[in-house]
Scaffold this motif. Sequence first.
Motif, PDB file in Angstrom:
ATOM      1  N   ARG A 114       0.840  -1.200   0.000  1.00  0.00           N
ATOM      2  CA  ARG A 114       0.000   0.000   0.000  1.00  0.00           C
ATOM      3  C   ARG A 114       0.871   1.244   0.000  1.00  0.00           C
ATOM      4  O   ARG A 114       1.981   1.242   0.500  1.00  0.00           O
ATOM      5  CB  ARG A 114      -0.872   0.001   1.254  1.00  0.00           C
ATOM      6  CG  ARG A 114      -1.928  -1.082   1.229  1.00  0.00           C
ATOM      7  CD  ARG A 114      -2.723  -1.122   2.493  1.00  0.00           C
ATOM      8  NE  ARG A 114      -3.185   0.214   2.900  1.00  0.00           N
ATOM      9  CZ  ARG A 114      -3.891   0.442   3.977  1.00  0.00           C
ATOM     10  NH1 ARG A 114      -4.221  -0.536   4.787  1.00  0.00           N
ATOM     11  NH2 ARG A 114      -4.278   1.654   4.283  1.00  0.00           N
ATOM     12  N   THR A 116       2.364   4.729   1.222  1.00  0.00           N
ATOM     13  CA  THR A 116       2.569   5.316   2.546  1.00  0.00           C
ATOM     14  C   THR A 116       1.728   6.578   2.654  1.00  0.00           C
ATOM     15  O   THR A 116       1.165   7.063   1.673  1.00  0.00           O
ATOM     16  CB  THR A 116       4.044   5.681   2.757  1.00  0.00           C
ATOM     17  OG1 THR A 116       4.411   6.686   1.815  1.00  0.00           O
ATOM     18  CG2 THR A 116       4.945   4.471   2.609  1.00  0.00           C
ATOM     19  N   LYS A 117       1.664   7.135   3.860  1.00  0.00           N
ATOM     20  CA  LYS A 117       0.883   8.344   4.063  1.00  0.00           C
ATOM     21  C   LYS A 117       1.427   9.487   3.196  1.00  0.00           C
ATOM     22  O   LYS A 117       0.677  10.255   2.600  1.00  0.00           O
ATOM     23  CB  LYS A 117       0.930   8.737   5.547  1.00  0.00           C
ATOM     24  CG  LYS A 117      -0.013   9.833   5.930  1.00  0.00           C
ATOM     25  CD  LYS A 117      -0.030   9.987   7.442  1.00  0.00           C
ATOM     26  CE  LYS A 117      -1.090  10.963   7.864  1.00  0.00           C
ATOM     27  NZ  LYS A 117      -1.171  11.042   9.342  1.00  0.00           N
ATOM     28  N   LYS A 118       2.749   9.572   3.107  1.00  0.00           N
ATOM     29  CA  LYS A 118       3.385  10.608   2.294  1.00  0.00           C
ATOM     30  C   LYS A 118       3.022  10.433   0.812  1.00  0.00           C
ATOM     31  O   LYS A 118       2.701  11.410   0.119  1.00  0.00           O
ATOM     32  CB  LYS A 118       4.898  10.543   2.474  1.00  0.00           C
ATOM     33  CG  LYS A 118       5.649  11.596   1.714  1.00  0.00           C
ATOM     34  CD  LYS A 118       7.144  11.478   1.970  1.00  0.00           C
ATOM     35  CE  LYS A 118       7.912  12.505   1.172  1.00  0.00           C
ATOM     36  NZ  LYS A 118       9.363  12.386   1.386  1.00  0.00           N
ATOM     37  N   GLU A 119       3.054   9.186   0.335  1.00  0.00           N
ATOM     38  CA  GLU A 119       2.719   8.916  -1.062  1.00  0.00           C
ATOM     39  C   GLU A 119       1.252   9.234  -1.347  1.00  0.00           C
ATOM     40  O   GLU A 119       0.920   9.762  -2.408  1.00  0.00           O
ATOM     41  CB  GLU A 119       3.025   7.456  -1.420  1.00  0.00           C
ATOM     42  CG  GLU A 119       4.504   7.147  -1.483  1.00  0.00           C
ATOM     43  CD  GLU A 119       4.791   5.664  -1.644  1.00  0.00           C
ATOM     44  OE1 GLU A 119       5.864   5.331  -2.148  1.00  0.00           O
ATOM     45  OE2 GLU A 119       3.934   4.838  -1.244  1.00  0.00           O
ATOM     46  N   ARG A 120       0.361   8.931  -0.398  1.00  0.00           N
ATOM     47  CA  ARG A 120      -1.056   9.242  -0.573  1.00  0.00           C
ATOM     48  C   ARG A 120      -1.271  10.750  -0.675  1.00  0.00           C
ATOM     49  O   ARG A 120      -2.067  11.220  -1.488  1.00  0.00           O
ATOM     50  CB  ARG A 120      -1.889   8.663   0.567  1.00  0.00           C
ATOM     51  CG  ARG A 120      -2.086   7.160   0.487  1.00  0.00           C
ATOM     52  CD  ARG A 120      -3.210   6.678   1.386  1.00  0.00           C
ATOM     53  NE  ARG A 120      -3.117   7.133   2.771  1.00  0.00           N
ATOM     54  CZ  ARG A 120      -2.477   6.493   3.757  1.00  0.00           C
ATOM     55  NH1 ARG A 120      -1.865   5.349   3.508  1.00  0.00           N
ATOM     56  NH2 ARG A 120      -2.472   6.965   4.976  1.00  0.00           N
ATOM     57  N   ARG A 121      -0.570  11.523   0.166  1.00  0.00           N
ATOM     58  CA  ARG A 121      -0.689  12.983   0.111  1.00  0.00           C
ATOM     59  C   ARG A 121      -0.196  13.522  -1.232  1.00  0.00           C
ATOM     60  O   ARG A 121      -0.804  14.420  -1.813  1.00  0.00           O
ATOM     61  CB  ARG A 121       0.100  13.626   1.244  1.00  0.00           C
ATOM     62  CG  ARG A 121      -0.559  13.446   2.590  1.00  0.00           C
ATOM     63  CD  ARG A 121       0.234  14.115   3.668  1.00  0.00           C
ATOM     64  NE  ARG A 121      -0.394  13.942   4.950  1.00  0.00           N
ATOM     65  CZ  ARG A 121       0.258  13.947   6.112  1.00  0.00           C
ATOM     66  NH1 ARG A 121       1.573  14.118   6.133  1.00  0.00           N
ATOM     67  NH2 ARG A 121      -0.386  13.794   7.232  1.00  0.00           N
ATOM     68  N   GLN A 122       0.918  12.956  -1.720  1.00  0.00           N
ATOM     69  CA  GLN A 122       1.456  13.394  -3.011  1.00  0.00           C
ATOM     70  C   GLN A 122       0.481  13.078  -4.151  1.00  0.00           C
ATOM     71  O   GLN A 122       0.283  13.891  -5.053  1.00  0.00           O
ATOM     72  CB  GLN A 122       2.806  12.729  -3.280  1.00  0.00           C
ATOM     73  CG  GLN A 122       3.920  13.256  -2.408  1.00  0.00           C
ATOM     74  CD  GLN A 122       5.213  12.477  -2.571  1.00  0.00           C
ATOM     75  OE1 GLN A 122       5.220  11.358  -3.068  1.00  0.00           O
ATOM     76  NE2 GLN A 122       6.308  13.073  -2.125  1.00  0.00           N
ATOM     77  N   GLU A 130      -7.662  16.516  -2.708  1.00  0.00           N
ATOM     78  CA  GLU A 130      -7.865  17.252  -1.451  1.00  0.00           C
ATOM     79  C   GLU A 130      -8.064  18.724  -1.697  1.00  0.00           C
ATOM     80  O   GLU A 130      -7.683  19.289  -2.655  1.00  0.00           O
ATOM     81  CB  GLU A 130      -6.644  17.054  -0.542  1.00  0.00           C
ATOM     82  CG  GLU A 130      -6.501  15.605  -0.153  1.00  0.00           C
ATOM     83  CD  GLU A 130      -5.249  15.334   0.661  1.00  0.00           C
ATOM     84  OE1 GLU A 130      -4.556  16.292   1.028  1.00  0.00           O
ATOM     85  OE2 GLU A 130      -4.993  14.182   0.939  1.00  0.00           O
TER      86      GLU A 130
END
Length: 130
Positions: A114, A116-122, A130
């Motif tokens: 899955r 990462t949180k950083k990749e999801r934000r990017q 968003e």
Amino acid sequence: MTAIPMDDPRLDKWLWSVRVFKTRAEAAAVCRNGRVQVNGLAAKPGRDIHVGEVVTARVGLVTRTLKVVGVPRSRVGAKQLPEFLVDLTPAAEYERAKQASLEHLLARERGRGRPTKKERRQMGELFGFE
């Protein structure tokens, strides 16, 4: 440039000359693989092409539908294409290809798990989530 009949109005040569394929060899290969139809029937590369026929060719992800208006003597420039063909391809076909290319960008390599949180934000910033 006017539509002067060529000596041998072959299907593969027409597809190449109106810039559907980059090379004549590529056009011939696609015809041999059965991904080109003329008036709804599978066509070989050496088939004669005539004004008024409808050619359907699978080009990458898009199935293009073209009506033959003229037969050029040799390869023509992009600005001269309306003299030799009418593009009957539905807009939905181009949109489907655009969507497939976008999905390809979002695909992750097998085994990476899955995001990462950083990749999801990017990804959210890139695609405006968003």
